[in-house]
Motif scaffolding. Structure first.
Motif, PDB file in Angstrom:
ATOM      1  N   LEU A  94      42.211  86.166   2.702  1.00 11.87           N
ATOM      2  CA  LEU A  94      42.900  85.989   3.541  1.00 11.87           C
ATOM      3  C   LEU A  94      43.352  85.469   5.522  1.00 11.87           C
ATOM      4  O   LEU A  94      43.231  84.003   5.482  1.00 11.87           O
ATOM      5  N   GLU A  95      42.321  86.625   5.957  1.00 11.96           N
ATOM      6  CA  GLU A  95      42.781  85.901   7.295  1.00 11.96           C
ATOM      7  C   GLU A  95      41.523  84.903   7.263  1.00 11.96           C
ATOM      8  O   GLU A  95      42.057  84.270   8.548  1.00 11.96           O
ATOM      9  N   ARG A  96      40.586  84.564   7.387  1.00 14.03           N
ATOM     10  CA  ARG A  96      39.012  83.690   7.204  1.00 14.03           C
ATOM     11  C   ARG A  96      40.325  82.234   6.297  1.00 14.03           C
ATOM     12  O   ARG A  96      39.372  81.269   7.912  1.00 14.03           O
ATOM     13  N   ALA A  97      40.697  82.457   5.653  1.00 12.53           N
ATOM     14  CA  ALA A  97      40.999  81.512   5.176  1.00 12.53           C
ATOM     15  C   ALA A  97      42.530  80.955   6.013  1.00 12.53           C
ATOM     16  O   ALA A  97      42.431  79.314   5.935  1.00 12.53           O
ATOM     17  N   ARG A  98      43.075  81.802   6.785  1.00 12.78           N
ATOM     18  CA  ARG A  98      43.810  81.310   8.031  1.00 12.78           C
ATOM     19  C   ARG A  98      43.378  80.716   9.132  1.00 12.78           C
ATOM     20  O   ARG A  98      44.266  79.673   9.427  1.00 12.78           O
ATOM     21  N   GLN A  99      42.138  81.414   9.239  1.00 10.72           N
ATOM     22  CA  GLN A  99      41.964  80.252  10.571  1.00 10.72           C
ATOM     23  C   GLN A  99      40.996  78.723   9.841  1.00 10.72           C
ATOM     24  O   GLN A  99      40.966  78.150  10.685  1.00 10.72           O
ATOM     25  N   LEU A 100      40.525  79.024   8.357  1.00  9.58           N
ATOM     26  CA  LEU A 100      40.476  77.458   7.973  1.00  9.58           C
ATOM     27  C   LEU A 100      41.654  76.512   8.022  1.00  9.58           C
ATOM     28  O   LEU A 100      41.749  75.259   8.712  1.00  9.58           O
ATOM     29  N   TRP A 101      43.011  77.778   7.902  1.00 12.92           N
ATOM     30  CA  TRP A 101      44.526  76.570   8.210  1.00 12.92           C
ATOM     31  C   TRP A 101      44.902  76.253   9.455  1.00 12.92           C
ATOM     32  O   TRP A 101      45.007  74.656   9.223  1.00 12.92           O
ATOM     33  N   ASP A 102      44.336  77.229  10.330  1.00 12.90           N
ATOM     34  CA  ASP A 102      44.774  76.639  10.853  1.00 12.90           C
ATOM     35  C   ASP A 102      43.492  76.026  11.945  1.00 12.90           C
ATOM     36  O   ASP A 102      44.713  74.850  12.680  1.00 12.90           O
ATOM     37  N   SER A 103      42.172  75.593  11.555  1.00 10.83           N
ATOM     38  CA  SER A 103      41.822  74.702  12.351  1.00 10.83           C
ATOM     39  C   SER A 103      42.395  72.862  11.508  1.00 10.83           C
ATOM     40  O   SER A 103      41.842  71.899  12.585  1.00 10.83           O
ATOM     41  N   MET A 104      42.805  72.964  10.422  1.00  7.59           N
ATOM     42  CA  MET A 104      42.618  72.118   9.586  1.00  7.59           C
ATOM     43  C   MET A 104      44.497  71.361  10.402  1.00  7.59           C
ATOM     44  O   MET A 104      44.391  69.964  10.402  1.00  7.59           O
ATOM     45  N   THR A 105      45.375  72.114  11.021  1.00  2.85           N
ATOM     46  CA  THR A 105      46.467  71.637  11.577  1.00  2.85           C
ATOM     47  C   THR A 105      46.282  71.423  13.050  1.00  2.85           C
ATOM     48  O   THR A 105      47.034  70.312  13.123  1.00  2.85           O
ATOM     49  N   TRP A 106      45.502  72.464  13.504  1.00  5.40           N
ATOM     50  CA  TRP A 106      44.702  71.650  14.809  1.00  5.40           C
ATOM     51  C   TRP A 106      44.266  69.878  15.168  1.00  5.40           C
ATOM     52  O   TRP A 106      45.000  69.108  15.629  1.00  5.40           O
ATOM     53  N   ALA A 107      44.126  69.794  13.711  1.00 11.09           N
ATOM     54  CA  ALA A 107      43.105  68.495  13.295  1.00 11.09           C
ATOM     55  C   ALA A 107      44.537  67.715  13.189  1.00 11.09           C
ATOM     56  O   ALA A 107      44.222  66.514  13.943  1.00 11.09           O
ATOM     57  N   ALA A 108      44.970  67.743  12.931  1.00 12.49           N
ATOM     58  CA  ALA A 108      46.171  66.731  12.699  1.00 12.49           C
ATOM     59  C   ALA A 108      46.916  66.560  13.540  1.00 12.49           C
ATOM     60  O   ALA A 108      47.586  65.844  13.897  1.00 12.49           O
ATOM     61  N   LYS A 109      47.367  67.757  14.356  1.00 14.40           N
ATOM     62  CA  LYS A 109      48.377  67.777  15.852  1.00 14.40           C
ATOM     63  C   LYS A 109      47.294  66.908  16.779  1.00 14.40           C
ATOM     64  O   LYS A 109      47.613  65.893  17.529  1.00 14.40           O
ATOM     65  N   GLU A 110      45.915  67.094  16.562  1.00 11.24           N
ATOM     66  CA  GLU A 110      44.842  66.377  17.611  1.00 11.24           C
ATOM     67  C   GLU A 110      45.459  65.060  17.251  1.00 11.24           C
ATOM     68  O   GLU A 110      45.000  63.913  18.335  1.00 11.24           O
ATOM     69  N   MET A 111      44.925  64.196  16.231  1.00 12.91           N
ATOM     70  CA  MET A 111      44.991  63.343  14.993  1.00 12.91           C
ATOM     71  C   MET A 111      46.608  62.106  15.979  1.00 12.91           C
ATOM     72  O   MET A 111      46.356  61.013  16.313  1.00 12.91           O
ATOM     73  N   ARG A 112      47.616  63.013  15.897  1.00 13.54           N
ATOM     74  CA  ARG A 112      48.797  62.403  16.016  1.00 13.54           C
ATOM     75  C   ARG A 112      48.788  62.165  18.371  1.00 13.54           C
ATOM     76  O   ARG A 112      49.558  61.835  18.349  1.00 13.54           O
ATOM     77  N   GLU A 113      48.768  63.491  18.861  1.00 16.57           N
ATOM     78  CA  GLU A 113      48.429  63.682  19.950  1.00 16.57           C
ATOM     79  C   GLU A 113      47.437  62.751  21.211  1.00 16.57           C
ATOM     80  O   GLU A 113      47.843  62.533  22.226  1.00 16.57           O
ATOM     81  N   LEU A 114      46.346  62.248  19.925  1.00 17.23           N
ATOM     82  CA  LEU A 114      45.109  61.418  20.596  1.00 17.23           C
ATOM     83  C   LEU A 114      45.249  60.075  21.387  1.00 17.23           C
ATOM     84  O   LEU A 114      45.646  59.558  22.346  1.00 17.23           O
ATOM     85  N   PRO A 115      46.568  59.803  20.617  1.00  9.82           N
ATOM     86  CA  PRO A 115      46.732  58.413  21.221  1.00  9.82           C
ATOM     87  C   PRO A 115      48.200  58.195  21.832  1.00  9.82           C
ATOM     88  O   PRO A 115      47.481  57.661  22.538  1.00  9.82           O
ATOM     89  N   GLU A 116      49.096  59.380  22.100  1.00  8.26           N
ATOM     90  CA  GLU A 116      49.714  59.683  23.303  1.00  8.26           C
ATOM     91  C   GLU A 116      49.395  59.797  24.572  1.00  8.26           C
ATOM     92  O   GLU A 116      49.328  59.787  25.914  1.00  8.26           O
TER      93      GLU A 116
END
Length: 248
Positions: A94-116
């Motif tokens: 579970l802990e390492r799966a959470r790391q993957l989840w967190d990296s994915m949500t970071w990427a989604a946030k990065e795509m949203r904020e890059l243009p801004e």
């Protein structure tokens, strides 16, 4: 086998973009701290982060920036992986799966904020829905929502029962749905071109139609050769994905 092209494939994104700037072909010799081969999202985002960190970056693209999947995918910025999380938990814990989840949500946030952050538009539209047409899938949607909240702290999902679906979908076929407020749709070609502009503003250099024929490692780093020039770099990044062919 990769084929160079001076034009983007005739997608909706290319057709509605307008005139896509053509960047210069590599002519002669260039020196860089970071040499990146490949002008898709991997190469572009790597180049931007390093250019912003003050590195001297040169990026070589064999065709046009985002010519392949980066510029003509569906533009769906959906938090998640190609499989659900239970297989990851089973394989990694579970802990390492959470790391993957967190990296994915970071990427989604990065795509949203890059243009801004860099002042360009990607036609960003928030939200996506996941639907069920079978009763057993309705329960699965509910379980996915509970799992996302309880295991991964993701609070962006909301359940849509059948009686509320007409507000979302003009079809009686579906039994229920999940709305993901953290998901989005965007224009991938605009994202790629916006990244390229930001790289150049940060001092990075980009060359299109500059296919790397081969590279060699030297005592001082790497040297990549194209038909009309070469680039020497301290560090080499291969960001070619499916089009690496015989380069490596």
């Amino acid at each position: 086998m990769f084929k160079q092209s001076a034009q983007h494939v005739g997608t909706y994104y290319a057709a509605t973009y307008g005139e896509i700037p053509l960047r210069a072909r590599l002519e002669g010799r260039e020196d860089a701290q970071i040499l990146i081969i490949g002008g898709g999202f991997s190469g572009l985002h790597t180049a931007l982060r390093l250019a912003l960190a003050g590195k001297k970056v040169v990026l070589l693209e064999a065709s046009r920036l985002a010519w392949a999947a980066s510029g003509r995918n569906g533009g769906q910025a959906l938090p998640g992986w190609s499989c659900d999380m239970p297989p990851f938990e089973k394989a990694l814990g579970l802990e390492r799966a959470r790391q993957l989840w967190d990296s994915m949500t970071w990427a989604a946030k990065e795509m949203r904020e890059l243009p801004e952050r860099h002042g360009f538009d990607i036609d960003y539209r928030t939200g996506a829905i996941y639907t069920a047409v079978l009763p057993r899938r309705v329960r699965l949607l509910q379980e996915n929502l509970e799992e996302a909240e309880q295991k991964y702290g993701y609070q962006q999902l909301s359940f849509i029962p059948k009686n509320e679906l007409p507000k979302w979908i003009a079809s009686p076929r579906y039994l229920a749905a999940l709305h993901d407020a953290g998901a989005a749709h965007l224009n991938p070609l605009k994202l790629a071109q916006g990244l390229a502009d930001a790289i150049e503003k940060a001092g990075g250099r980009i060359f299109e139609q500059s296919q790397v024929l081969d590279y060699r490692e030297t005592a001082e780093g790497y040297v990549a050769r194209t038909e009309h020039g070469e680039v020497r770099g301290d560090v080499l990044v291969l960001a070619c994905n499916a089009y690496i062919d015989r380069l490596d």
